[in-house]
Design an enzyme around this catalytic site. Structure first.
Site, short mmCIF file in Angstrom:
data_model
loop_
_atom_site.label_atom_id
_atom_site.label_comp_id
_atom_site.label_asym_id
_atom_site.label_seq_id
_atom_site.Cartn_x
_atom_site.Cartn_y
_atom_site.Cartn_z
N ARG A 1 0.84 -1.21 0.00
CA ARG A 1 0.00 0.00 0.00
C ARG A 1 0.87 1.25 0.00
O ARG A 1 0.64 2.19 -0.77
CB ARG A 1 -0.90 -0.03 1.23
CG ARG A 1 -1.83 1.17 1.40
CD ARG A 1 -2.64 0.96 2.69
NE ARG A 1 -3.61 2.02 2.95
CZ ARG A 1 -3.40 3.08 3.72
NH1 ARG A 1 -2.19 3.25 4.30
NH2 ARG A 1 -4.35 3.99 3.93
N HIS B 1 -5.11 10.06 0.28
CA HIS B 1 -6.56 10.19 0.47
C HIS B 1 -7.19 11.25 -0.43
O HIS B 1 -8.15 11.91 -0.05
CB HIS B 1 -6.90 10.44 1.94
CG HIS B 1 -6.46 9.32 2.83
ND1 HIS B 1 -7.01 8.06 2.78
CD2 HIS B 1 -5.46 9.25 3.75
CE1 HIS B 1 -6.39 7.27 3.64
NE2 HIS B 1 -5.44 7.96 4.23
#
Length: 311
Positions: free
Chosen positions: A115, A199
């Site tokens: 990730r 994000h």
């Protein structure tokens, strides 16, 4: 009193985190050893010896914080303390899912390593970043981002607490947003020492790559409720978790909303498990009436364990 565990994300790391309890407990050392074996290199050495510049690289930071946090969690597990629910800020959501029996630690540490790599590679270095906006209502931050969008992509990325929202995007758009947000009344707009616009929609390619890896691992239904960053609602099935972790990469972290959901559902005692005390600080701004205990891997844990058992 219902107990909720909360786990920190990127930014809480420091060289030496967890060393005190590593030296104290064999089962803590086993967790660090497991991480080393899962990743194929000595993450333990990096965590305890640095250098800090290497630890701060996203692909290293994420498994490092996860490992230290899970090690601290295991001390509470061994003491027979169990939460009624859990949540984690960004990366911390993976630790919450380990606590809920949804992901194995081995799978989680491999996933967050990838990730971090995927998130770093989604936007070339120097082209994206993040900025903390202080002293401005969330709706005005969103409006400021909309007004600055003529200069590029800039979006609200972390709704952390009242008066603290982090925005993410392209550097040119962040500069424009800084001017716009100050004109709307922001007290401070502070660029953060991160290397990518986490994000935000710029992370969509990272989410697509992560989806491929998530398809390879077993994900179980949570044994306890876990609040999702993406909607401040509870995961109840494995498929919700898989979808939520993909979307989480490119969607804002609704942390203030998550804590408010916990409080509304009767959770009034929180335990922050992991390095630092960032989440404790945010909690005090969100709900002053709730209590929080820090489990940060330092000192004798027995007094804290006694407090938790009494709570």
């Amino acid at each position: 009193m219902m107990l909720a565990y909360v786990f920190p994300g990127q930014g809480s790391q420091f060289v030496g985190m967890g060393k005190d309890w590593y030296d104290r407990y064999d089962f803590v050392r086993e967790i660090f050893d497991t991480a080393d074996q899962a990743l194929g290199f000595s993450l333990t050495e990096l965590i305890f010896q640095g250098p800090a510049e290497e630890l701060q690289k996203t692909a290293n930071t994420q498994p490092a914080i996860l490992t230290a946090s899970v090690a601290m969690l295991q001390v509470l597990n061994k003491a027979g303390i169990r939460p009624a629910a859990a949540a984690g800020h960004s990366l911390g959501e993976y630790t919450a899912l380990v606590a809920a029996g949804t992901l194995t630690f081995c799978d989680a540490v491999r996933l967050v390593r990838l990730r971090g790599k995927f998130m770093q590679e989604a936007v070339p270095l120097g082209q994206g970043g993040m900025m903390a906006v202080l002293g401005l209502d969330a709706d005005k931050v969103v409006e400021g981002c909309r007004l600055a969008a003529e200069a590029g992509i800039v979006e609200a990325a972390n709704f952390n607490s009242p008066g603290q929202v982090v925005v993410a995007g392209e550097i040119s758009a962040l500069k424009k947003a800084q001017e716009t947000l100050k004109s709307l009344g922001a007290k401070r707009c502070m660029m953060l020492p991160v290397s990518a616009p986490f994000h935000s929609s710029l992370m969509t390619p990272a989410g697509e790559r992560l989806a491929v890896e998530l398809a390879k691992v077993e994900i179980k239904n949570p044994e306890i409720p876990v609040l999702a960053n993406i909607n401040a609602d509870y995961y109840t099935t494995a498929e919700q978790v898989r979808d939520g972790l993909i979307r989480q990469v490119s969607n804002p972290v609704l942390w203030e909303q998550s804590i408010r959901r916990f409080v509304a559902d009767g959770y009034r005692m929180f335990v922050e498990i992991g390095p630092g005390n960032v989440l404790a600080g945010l909690l005090k701004k969100i709900d002053k009436s709730s209590g929080i205990i820090n489990i940060n891997g330092e000192g004798d844990p027995e007094p804290l364990i006694t407090r938790l058992k009494e709570a």
